[in-house]
Scaffold this active site. Structure first.
Site, PDB file in Angstrom:
ATOM      1  N   LYS A   9      17.739  -1.761  10.474  1.00  0.00           N
ATOM      2  CA  LYS A   9      18.387  -2.815   9.700  1.00  0.00           C
ATOM      3  C   LYS A   9      19.866  -2.938  10.089  1.00  0.00           C
ATOM      4  O   LYS A   9      20.430  -2.018  10.698  1.00  0.00           O
ATOM      5  CB  LYS A   9      18.274  -2.479   8.204  1.00  0.00           C
ATOM      6  CG  LYS A   9      16.841  -2.469   7.669  1.00  0.00           C
ATOM      7  CD  LYS A   9      16.835  -2.209   6.160  1.00  0.00           C
ATOM      8  CE  LYS A   9      15.435  -2.296   5.580  1.00  0.00           C
ATOM      9  NZ  LYS A   9      15.426  -2.190   4.097  1.00  0.00           N
ATOM     10  N   TYR A  49       9.303 -10.369   3.341  1.00  0.00           N
ATOM     11  CA  TYR A  49       9.555  -9.819   2.005  1.00  0.00           C
ATOM     12  C   TYR A  49       8.889 -10.672   0.913  1.00  0.00           C
ATOM     13  O   TYR A  49       9.367 -10.701  -0.222  1.00  0.00           O
ATOM     14  CB  TYR A  49      11.058  -9.681   1.765  1.00  0.00           C
ATOM     15  CG  TYR A  49      11.677  -8.500   2.502  1.00  0.00           C
ATOM     16  CD1 TYR A  49      11.088  -7.233   2.458  1.00  0.00           C
ATOM     17  CD2 TYR A  49      12.851  -8.639   3.223  1.00  0.00           C
ATOM     18  CE1 TYR A  49      11.637  -6.150   3.121  1.00  0.00           C
ATOM     19  CE2 TYR A  49      13.417  -7.548   3.898  1.00  0.00           C
ATOM     20  CZ  TYR A  49      12.806  -6.309   3.836  1.00  0.00           C
ATOM     21  OH  TYR A  49      13.358  -5.234   4.491  1.00  0.00           O
ATOM     22  N   PHE A  57      16.690  -8.960  -6.663  1.00  0.00           N
ATOM     23  CA  PHE A  57      17.455  -8.595  -5.470  1.00  0.00           C
ATOM     24  C   PHE A  57      16.955  -9.295  -4.204  1.00  0.00           C
ATOM     25  O   PHE A  57      17.406  -8.979  -3.103  1.00  0.00           O
ATOM     26  CB  PHE A  57      17.434  -7.070  -5.263  1.00  0.00           C
ATOM     27  CG  PHE A  57      16.056  -6.482  -5.160  1.00  0.00           C
ATOM     28  CD1 PHE A  57      15.364  -6.483  -3.951  1.00  0.00           C
ATOM     29  CD2 PHE A  57      15.431  -5.918  -6.275  1.00  0.00           C
ATOM     30  CE1 PHE A  57      14.085  -5.957  -3.848  1.00  0.00           C
ATOM     31  CE2 PHE A  57      14.147  -5.383  -6.178  1.00  0.00           C
ATOM     32  CZ  PHE A  57      13.474  -5.411  -4.965  1.00  0.00           C
ATOM     33  N   ARG A  85       6.327   6.709   8.050  1.00  0.00           N
ATOM     34  CA  ARG A  85       6.655   6.487   6.639  1.00  0.00           C
ATOM     35  C   ARG A  85       7.189   7.788   6.018  1.00  0.00           C
ATOM     36  O   ARG A  85       8.174   7.779   5.272  1.00  0.00           O
ATOM     37  CB  ARG A  85       5.382   6.011   5.922  1.00  0.00           C
ATOM     38  CG  ARG A  85       5.592   5.388   4.587  1.00  0.00           C
ATOM     39  CD  ARG A  85       6.237   4.019   4.658  1.00  0.00           C
ATOM     40  NE  ARG A  85       6.421   3.519   3.298  1.00  0.00           N
ATOM     41  CZ  ARG A  85       7.159   2.500   2.952  1.00  0.00           C
ATOM     42  NH1 ARG A  85       7.837   1.816   3.854  1.00  0.00           N
ATOM     43  NH2 ARG A  85       7.256   2.124   1.695  1.00  0.00           N
ATOM     44  N   THR A  91      12.325   4.619  -0.853  1.00  0.00           N
ATOM     45  CA  THR A  91      13.185   3.431  -0.786  1.00  0.00           C
ATOM     46  C   THR A  91      14.622   3.723  -1.203  1.00  0.00           C
ATOM     47  O   THR A  91      15.569   3.290  -0.548  1.00  0.00           O
ATOM     48  CB  THR A  91      12.583   2.324  -1.691  1.00  0.00           C
ATOM     49  OG1 THR A  91      11.193   2.174  -1.367  1.00  0.00           O
ATOM     50  CG2 THR A  91      13.311   1.006  -1.506  1.00  0.00           C
ATOM     51  N   ARG A 102      16.256   8.211   5.786  1.00  0.00           N
ATOM     52  CA  ARG A 102      17.079   7.719   4.676  1.00  0.00           C
ATOM     53  C   ARG A 102      17.778   8.877   3.970  1.00  0.00           C
ATOM     54  O   ARG A 102      18.935   8.759   3.553  1.00  0.00           O
ATOM     55  CB  ARG A 102      16.202   6.923   3.692  1.00  0.00           C
ATOM     56  CG  ARG A 102      15.770   5.568   4.238  1.00  0.00           C
ATOM     57  CD  ARG A 102      14.734   4.911   3.328  1.00  0.00           C
ATOM     58  NE  ARG A 102      14.402   3.553   3.746  1.00  0.00           N
ATOM     59  CZ  ARG A 102      13.353   2.873   3.305  1.00  0.00           C
ATOM     60  NH1 ARG A 102      12.516   3.424   2.433  1.00  0.00           N
ATOM     61  NH2 ARG A 102      13.117   1.650   3.722  1.00  0.00           N
ATOM     62  N   ASN A 112      19.313   0.616   3.178  1.00  0.00           N
ATOM     63  CA  ASN A 112      18.632   1.893   3.441  1.00  0.00           C
ATOM     64  C   ASN A 112      18.180   2.053   4.899  1.00  0.00           C
ATOM     65  O   ASN A 112      17.238   2.758   5.199  1.00  0.00           O
ATOM     66  CB  ASN A 112      17.478   2.101   2.446  1.00  0.00           C
ATOM     67  CG  ASN A 112      16.462   0.994   2.497  1.00  0.00           C
ATOM     68  OD1 ASN A 112      16.584   0.083   3.311  1.00  0.00           O
ATOM     69  ND2 ASN A 112      15.455   1.051   1.650  1.00  0.00           N
ATOM     70  N   HIS A 115      13.378  -0.311   7.997  1.00  0.00           N
ATOM     71  CA  HIS A 115      12.132  -0.782   7.390  1.00  0.00           C
ATOM     72  C   HIS A 115      10.997  -0.127   8.154  1.00  0.00           C
ATOM     73  O   HIS A 115      11.033  -0.089   9.396  1.00  0.00           O
ATOM     74  CB  HIS A 115      11.982  -2.302   7.511  1.00  0.00           C
ATOM     75  CG  HIS A 115      10.571  -2.735   7.245  1.00  0.00           C
ATOM     76  ND1 HIS A 115      10.084  -2.938   5.976  1.00  0.00           N
ATOM     77  CD2 HIS A 115       9.512  -2.908   8.085  1.00  0.00           C
ATOM     78  CE1 HIS A 115       8.792  -3.234   6.044  1.00  0.00           C
ATOM     79  NE2 HIS A 115       8.420  -3.227   7.313  1.00  0.00           N
ATOM     80  N   GLU A 126       2.620  -6.963  10.336  1.00  0.00           N
ATOM     81  CA  GLU A 126       4.067  -6.914  10.605  1.00  0.00           C
ATOM     82  C   GLU A 126       4.377  -6.879  12.101  1.00  0.00           C
ATOM     83  O   GLU A 126       5.345  -7.498  12.551  1.00  0.00           O
ATOM     84  CB  GLU A 126       4.678  -5.696   9.908  1.00  0.00           C
ATOM     85  CG  GLU A 126       4.680  -5.848   8.399  1.00  0.00           C
ATOM     86  CD  GLU A 126       5.425  -4.742   7.669  1.00  0.00           C
ATOM     87  OE1 GLU A 126       5.757  -4.949   6.487  1.00  0.00           O
ATOM     88  OE2 GLU A 126       5.682  -3.671   8.265  1.00  0.00           O
TER      89      GLU A 126
HETATM   90  N1  UDP Z   1      15.142  -3.183  -2.221  1.00  0.00           N
HETATM   91  C1  UDP Z   1      16.276  -3.394  -2.980  1.00  0.00           C
HETATM   92  N2  UDP Z   1      16.236  -3.084  -4.327  1.00  0.00           N
HETATM   93  C2  UDP Z   1      15.140  -2.547  -4.915  1.00  0.00           C
HETATM   94  C3  UDP Z   1      13.976  -2.331  -4.131  1.00  0.00           C
HETATM   95  C4  UDP Z   1      14.012  -2.659  -2.784  1.00  0.00           C
HETATM   96  O1  UDP Z   1      17.297  -3.866  -2.469  1.00  0.00           O
HETATM   97  O2  UDP Z   1      15.156  -2.277  -6.130  1.00  0.00           O
HETATM   98  C5  UDP Z   1      15.173  -3.510  -0.774  1.00  0.00           C
HETATM   99  C6  UDP Z   1      15.292  -2.253   0.103  1.00  0.00           C
HETATM  100  O3  UDP Z   1      16.142  -2.543   1.199  1.00  0.00           O
HETATM  101  C7  UDP Z   1      13.871  -2.027   0.556  1.00  0.00           C
HETATM  102  C8  UDP Z   1      13.378  -3.485   0.708  1.00  0.00           C
HETATM  103  O4  UDP Z   1      13.984  -4.167  -0.386  1.00  0.00           O
HETATM  104  O5  UDP Z   1      13.813  -1.292   1.775  1.00  0.00           O
HETATM  105  C9  UDP Z   1      11.884  -3.629   0.655  1.00  0.00           C
HETATM  106  O6  UDP Z   1      11.392  -3.045  -0.532  1.00  0.00           O
HETATM  107  P1  UDP Z   1      10.089  -2.135  -0.527  1.00  0.00           P
HETATM  108  O7  UDP Z   1       9.703  -1.917  -1.939  1.00  0.00           O
HETATM  109  O8  UDP Z   1       9.075  -2.709   0.395  1.00  0.00           O
HETATM  110  O9  UDP Z   1      10.667  -0.724   0.030  1.00  0.00           O
HETATM  111  P2  UDP Z   1      10.430   0.060   1.406  1.00  0.00           P
HETATM  112  O10 UDP Z   1       9.011  -0.169   1.824  1.00  0.00           O
HETATM  113  O11 UDP Z   1      11.416  -0.484   2.414  1.00  0.00           O
HETATM  114  O12 UDP Z   1      10.708   1.508   1.083  1.00  0.00           O
HETATM  115 MG    MG Z   2       8.035  -1.994   2.079  1.00  0.00          MG
END
Ligand code: UDP
Ligand code: MG
Length: 155
Positions: A9, A49, A57, A85, A91, A102, A112, A115, A126
């Site tokens: 990112k 997304y 957000f 993962r 997250t 992370r 974070n 992705h 994806e």
């Molecule tokens: N995100 C955020 N606030 C939240 C949850 C998610 O800004 O409360 C952002 C964060 O950058 C995250 C992305 O949205 O990586 C996608 O969310 P997801 O739940 O898919 O998390 P990930 O799979 O990236 O852990």
């Molecule tokens: Mg995700």
């Protein structure tokens, strides 16, 4: 063999972590099958997304992902989705375990730094979203016989 998507990112680009993150995945033993720099836009992010479109957000994460180009990478290995993962961490980077990407390099939920695909099914969708077929490469990895035992993969 299974493939997965890892996006570096804008927060990783700005923090100077491109090499560090790629190096971790390389050293773990995943095979890099695609890599490119891209500027994301609203269209691709609305798709990527879509599961977050009703979250407060949503615009913030889209803005964050468009702040600079990103580096898209595709990796292959036995159980690649789960392996990467687990290496990513949860997250919320503040809660991500030390030893994860992370957990070691980030303090934020939104910023974070990476992705990563969350399931084999998601990974297929994806990878198609970020890479054309001709941008993914199939080549022999000389270390394969030392990365896995023969009964762990189908060459
Ligand atoms: N995100 C955020 N606030 C939240 C949850 C998610 O800004 O409360 C952002 C964060 O950058 C995250 C992305 O949205 O990586 C996608 O969310 P997801 O739940 O898919 O998390 P990930 O799979 O990236 O852990
Ligand atoms: Mg995700």
């Amino acid at each position: 063999m299974e493939k997965t998507l890892l996006l570096l990112k804008p927060s990783a680009i700005q923090r100077g972590l491109i090499g560090e993150i790629i190096s971790r995945i390389e050293k773990k033993g995943l095979r890099l099958v695609g890599i490119k720099m891209m500027q994301l836009n609203d269209d691709i992010l609305n798709e990527h997304y879509a599961h977050l479109q009703h979250k407060p957000f949503f615009q913030n994460i889209k803005n964050s992902m468009m702040a600079t180009p990103i580096v898209a990478t595709c990796w292959e290995g036995v159980g690649a989705v789960e392996v990467i993962r687990l290496m990513t961490g949860v997250t919320n980077s503040r809660l991500a375990l030390p030893g994860t990407i992370r957990g070691d390099f980030s303090m934020s939920v939104t910023e974070n730094i990476v992705h990563t695909s969350d399931s084999p099914k998601t990974a297929i969708t994806e990878i198609k979203r970020f890479f054309k077929d001709e941008e993914l490469f199939d080549y022999e990895m000389a270390s394969l016989g030392y990365l896995y035992a023969k009964d762990e993969f189908n060459p």
